[in-house]
Design a protein around this motif. Structure first.
Motif, PDB file in Angstrom:
ATOM      1  N   VAL A 309       0.908  -1.045   0.061  1.00 49.99           N
ATOM      2  CA  VAL A 309      -0.058   0.080   0.131  1.00 49.99           C
ATOM      3  C   VAL A 309       0.902   1.352  -0.034  1.00 49.99           C
ATOM      4  CG1 VAL A 309      -1.791   1.407   1.365  1.00 49.99           C
ATOM      5  CG2 VAL A 309      -1.821  -0.994   0.997  1.00 49.99           C
ATOM      6  N   ILE A 310       1.974   1.160   0.828  1.00 50.49           N
ATOM      7  CA  ILE A 310       2.825   2.653   0.920  1.00 50.49           C
ATOM      8  C   ILE A 310       3.422   2.558  -0.578  1.00 50.49           C
ATOM      9  CG2 ILE A 310       5.109   3.120   1.730  1.00 50.49           C
ATOM     10  CD1 ILE A 310       4.075   1.817   4.485  1.00 50.49           C
ATOM     11  N   LEU A 311       4.000   1.403  -1.332  1.00 50.50           N
ATOM     12  CA  LEU A 311       4.700   1.686  -2.592  1.00 50.50           C
ATOM     13  C   LEU A 311       3.571   2.353  -3.544  1.00 50.50           C
ATOM     14  CD1 LEU A 311       6.728  -1.716  -2.767  1.00 50.50           C
ATOM     15  CD2 LEU A 311       7.528   0.743  -2.460  1.00 50.50           C
ATOM     16  N   LEU A 312       2.421   1.678  -3.579  1.00 49.99           N
ATOM     17  CA  LEU A 312       1.358   2.412  -4.464  1.00 49.99           C
ATOM     18  C   LEU A 312       0.928   3.770  -4.082  1.00 49.99           C
ATOM     19  CD1 LEU A 312      -0.904  -0.924  -4.691  1.00 49.99           C
ATOM     20  CD2 LEU A 312       0.550  -0.150  -6.415  1.00 49.99           C
ATOM     21  N   THR A 313       1.125   4.113  -2.910  1.00 50.57           N
ATOM     22  CA  THR A 313       0.665   5.351  -2.665  1.00 50.57           C
ATOM     23  C   THR A 313       1.713   6.582  -2.965  1.00 50.57           C
ATOM     24  OG1 THR A 313       1.079   4.984  -0.249  1.00 50.57           O
ATOM     25  CG2 THR A 313      -1.061   4.944  -1.058  1.00 50.57           C
ATOM     26  N   GLY A 330      16.296  -5.070 -13.368  1.00 52.62           N
ATOM     27  CA  GLY A 330      15.318  -5.308 -14.237  1.00 52.62           C
ATOM     28  C   GLY A 330      14.282  -4.242 -14.241  1.00 52.62           C
ATOM     29  N   VAL A 331      13.464  -4.580 -14.973  1.00 48.58           N
ATOM     30  CA  VAL A 331      12.200  -3.810 -15.280  1.00 48.58           C
ATOM     31  C   VAL A 331      11.053  -4.228 -14.173  1.00 48.58           C
ATOM     32  CG1 VAL A 331      10.498  -2.784 -17.044  1.00 48.58           C
ATOM     33  CG2 VAL A 331      12.951  -3.248 -17.366  1.00 48.58           C
ATOM     34  N   VAL A 332      10.204  -3.361 -13.552  1.00 46.72           N
ATOM     35  CA  VAL A 332       9.267  -3.545 -12.898  1.00 46.72           C
ATOM     36  C   VAL A 332       7.866  -3.775 -13.714  1.00 46.72           C
ATOM     37  CG1 VAL A 332       7.591  -2.725 -11.145  1.00 46.72           C
ATOM     38  CG2 VAL A 332       9.911  -2.231 -10.956  1.00 46.72           C
ATOM     39  N   LYS A 333       7.538  -5.289 -13.689  1.00 46.74           N
ATOM     40  CA  LYS A 333       6.513  -5.317 -14.678  1.00 46.74           C
ATOM     41  C   LYS A 333       5.132  -5.155 -14.032  1.00 46.74           C
ATOM     42  CE  LYS A 333       4.147  -9.616 -16.851  1.00 46.74           C
ATOM     43  NZ  LYS A 333       4.367 -10.794 -16.938  1.00 46.74           N
ATOM     44  N   SER A 334       4.962  -5.411 -12.785  1.00 51.80           N
ATOM     45  CA  SER A 334       3.561  -5.060 -12.051  1.00 51.80           C
ATOM     46  C   SER A 334       4.029  -4.937 -10.583  1.00 51.80           C
ATOM     47  CB  SER A 334       2.501  -6.272 -12.271  1.00 51.80           C
ATOM     48  OG  SER A 334       3.229  -7.563 -11.777  1.00 51.80           O
ATOM     49  N   LEU A 335       2.958  -4.378 -10.028  1.00 56.92           N
ATOM     50  CA  LEU A 335       3.015  -4.415  -8.395  1.00 56.92           C
ATOM     51  C   LEU A 335       1.822  -4.717  -8.012  1.00 56.92           C
ATOM     52  CD1 LEU A 335       4.397  -0.681  -8.082  1.00 56.92           C
ATOM     53  CD2 LEU A 335       5.577  -2.689  -7.407  1.00 56.92           C
ATOM     54  N   LEU A 337      -0.226  -6.158  -3.994  1.00 55.64           N
ATOM     55  CA  LEU A 337      -0.254  -5.953  -2.662  1.00 55.64           C
ATOM     56  C   LEU A 337       0.628  -7.087  -1.854  1.00 55.64           C
ATOM     57  CD1 LEU A 337      -4.055  -5.422  -2.096  1.00 55.64           C
ATOM     58  CD2 LEU A 337      -2.339  -3.691  -2.369  1.00 55.64           C
ATOM     59  N   ARG A 338       1.359  -7.988  -2.246  1.00 55.47           N
ATOM     60  CA  ARG A 338       2.191  -8.792  -1.673  1.00 55.47           C
ATOM     61  C   ARG A 338       3.464  -8.657  -1.980  1.00 55.47           C
ATOM     62  NH1 ARG A 338       3.873 -14.177  -1.544  1.00 55.47           N
ATOM     63  NH2 ARG A 338       2.849 -14.577  -3.300  1.00 55.47           N
ATOM     64  N   TYR A 339       3.996  -8.548  -3.632  1.00 49.81           N
ATOM     65  CA  TYR A 339       4.953  -8.477  -4.134  1.00 49.81           C
ATOM     66  C   TYR A 339       5.159  -7.671  -5.319  1.00 49.81           C
ATOM     67  CZ  TYR A 339       2.886 -11.960  -7.166  1.00 49.81           C
ATOM     68  OH  TYR A 339       2.259 -12.579  -8.095  1.00 49.81           O
ATOM     69  N   ALA A 340       6.315  -7.471  -5.847  1.00 52.02           N
ATOM     70  CA  ALA A 340       6.496  -6.708  -6.995  1.00 52.02           C
ATOM     71  C   ALA A 340       7.127  -7.608  -8.259  1.00 52.02           C
ATOM     72  CB  ALA A 340       7.536  -5.579  -6.888  1.00 52.02           C
ATOM     73  N   SER A 341       7.019  -7.734  -9.331  1.00 52.87           N
ATOM     74  CA  SER A 341       7.262  -8.537 -10.503  1.00 52.87           C
ATOM     75  C   SER A 341       8.479  -7.856 -11.134  1.00 52.87           C
ATOM     76  CB  SER A 341       6.216  -9.079 -11.353  1.00 52.87           C
ATOM     77  OG  SER A 341       6.781  -9.873 -12.306  1.00 52.87           O
ATOM     78  N   VAL A 342       9.839  -8.139 -11.091  1.00 55.63           N
ATOM     79  CA  VAL A 342      10.725  -7.711 -11.804  1.00 55.63           C
ATOM     80  C   VAL A 342      11.389  -8.578 -12.843  1.00 55.63           C
ATOM     81  CG1 VAL A 342      13.095  -6.425 -11.479  1.00 55.63           C
ATOM     82  CG2 VAL A 342      11.197  -6.066  -9.743  1.00 55.63           C
TER      83      VAL A 342
END
Length: 486
Positions: A309-313, A330-335, A337-342
């Motif tokens: 939530v903090i990262l998204l805000t 790498g490149v952030v593919k998606s964010l 609520l539990r993890y980020a895909s890189v």
């Protein structure tokens, strides 16, 4: 005669009669209260009483119940009505299917492609169900027997419903629903559906205000599936609307869509509980227990959720950003609520917990903008024309694809070392997602080609050993140890 009369000492016989279902049943009772079982009571224990007429006289039973015109004529009318409905359905199915396909072609393309293959397959069972139901209505109107037609109507409707289920619903729910529909159709056809439902409703352990019966379980599953399907459908449409907002940051779009989805699913759960008559006040104790469990057993999950939530805000990391965490670049593919895909340059997709992105050091190569400066050091000999070497380094960087001309590449003289002069090439790129090491390699290759054409050598590192006069140098020969046989 007197000899035929019972003596006074003989036990008198009493007779007791009862009226049951319009018939009189009698039994003998002695003064001591012992009663003899009548023949009628013994007959009640004969479980094959319903089949006795057929077993005792099969020919007579057949003449009375099968070869009787009062039975054959209604039976023939019902069988003929069912067969006529099936034949008419088979004959009318092809032209009606063509008409349906013509109407479907007029629909919008995104709708037509989803229903063109499924809807025509429903024409024949729909016609059979319609014509059998019409036959049932006509027979009931004219006062004819319609038991067989009613059974055929139930089976036709069940088949139509099964076709609808297998066409539009997911694969994992098709088989259970097919069997459920067939079972209820058979019960309905034989007129015992209400009794079966009443019996199933009274089986199971009781709870506050109701009973956990098979009917309750089926109702709960159907209610939850309905509300969750509606919530998922609304959430998918709202997500598309949110992701299409032009002036909203990608991270805020993800946060808004996830918040809406969680809120809709929570509302679906509350509506399911309310629809089943489960008191919501009892959820307070359950919520407290769940809170305690979350505090002790799910600390990492809750921490990742809050970090997400903090990262998204705060938008410190956004989709399509180029980041470096530990050894992951790498490149952030998606964010989430539990993890980020890189996704790294070698095609591996790393799922990095959100807590790590908050607590650890993260290099965001494209936080404010995507322009990144790359630095590479190189060495030349002291005999080299230093100004020519600097110009060749700048030319080699400029002639390399992906290197920006503004800001322009530069070459700085960093140090006059003991062995060589150290230079540093600095150049800019604006696509770090395509890699940094590869562009640095291309620049160094371009500089190497120009140095060779100009006759500029890159010195090798060497070490000098100074032996002063009068000193001794000890040399010791050491035999290597043989490996052990163990």
């Amino acid at each position: 005669m007197q000899g035929e009369t019972a003596p006074e000492s003989e036990t008198p016989i009493l007779k007791e009669c009862i009226l049951r279902d319009g018939e009189e049943f009698c039994r003998t009772v002695s003064p001591d209260g012992m009663a003899s079982a009548p023949a009628e009571v013994a007959a009640d224990t004969d479980y094959l009483a319903w089949a006795r007429p057929f077993l005792n006289d099969p020919v007579g039973w057949a003449n009375e119940n099968v070869l009787n015109l009062d039975i054959l004529v209604p039976l023939s009318i019902q069988v003929g009505s069912v067969l006529l409905a099936l034949v008419v359905g088979v004959l009318l199915a092809p032209p009606i299917r063509k008409q349906v396909l013509g109407l479907l072609e007029r629909l919008p393309e995104n709708i037509a492609k989803n229903v063109t293959e499924s809807v025509p397959a429903l024409v024949r069972p729909a016609l059979w169900a319609l014509f059998v139901y019409l036959a049932l209505t006509i027979l009931n109107t004219i006062g004819q027997e319609s038991a067989l037609v009613r059974i055929a109507t139930s089976l036709a409707l069940a088949w139509l419903l099964i076709r609808v289920v297998t066409t539009f619903l997911p694969e994992f729910v098709r088989k259970p629903l097919e069997w459920t529909i067939w079972v209820f159709a058979v019960f309905y056809a034989f007129g015992v559906l209400d009794e079966v439902l009443d019996w199933l409703s009274n089986v199971g352990p009781p709870y506050a205000g109701g009973r956990i019966s098979p009917i309750f379980i089926v109702q709960a599953i159907a209610t939850a599936a309905f509300f969750l399907f509606i919530a998922n459908w609304i959430a998918s449409r709202l997500k598309r609307r949110v992701h299409a907002l032009p002036r909203v940051e990608p991270s805020l779009r993800i946060l808004m869509s996830n918040a809406m989805q969680i809120g809709l699913f929570f509302g679906a759960a509350l509506l399911t509980l309310a629809g089943l008559g489960i008191p919501l006040s009892g959820l307070a104790v359950l919520g407290g227990a769940i809170g305690v469990g979350l505090g002790f057993g799910m600390q990492q999950i809750v921490a990742n959720f809050i970090s997400g939530v903090i990262l998204l805000t705060d938008r410190s990391i956004k989709p399509n950003d180029v980041i470096e965490v530990d050894d992951t670049y790498g490149v952030v593919k998606s964010l989430g609520l539990r993890y980020a895909s890189v996704i790294t340059r070698d095609g591996k997709e790393h799922l990095i917990p959100n807590e790590m992105l908050i607590t650890d050091k993260v290099v965001n190569w494209s936080y404010s903008n995507k322009e990144v400066r790359v630095k590479k050091r190189l060495r030349v000999e002291y005999e080299t024309d230093l100004r020519q070497a600097v110009d060749l380094v700048v030319e080699g960087a400029k002639d390399t694809p992906r290197v920006l001309h503004s800001p322009a590449p530069v070459c700085l003289v960093m140090e006059f070392g003991d062995e060589a002069i150290e230079l540093e090439a600095r150049f800019w790129i604006n696509d770090p997602e395509n890699g940094v090491a590869n562009i640095a390699s291309q620049v160094l290759l371009s500089i190497w080609d120009r140095f060779r054409e100009a006759g500029i050598d890159i010195p090798l590192r060497h070490e000098d050993i100074l032996i002063t006069p009068g000193s001794t140098l000890q040399v010791e020969m050491v035999r290597p140890k043989k490996p052990s046989s163990d």
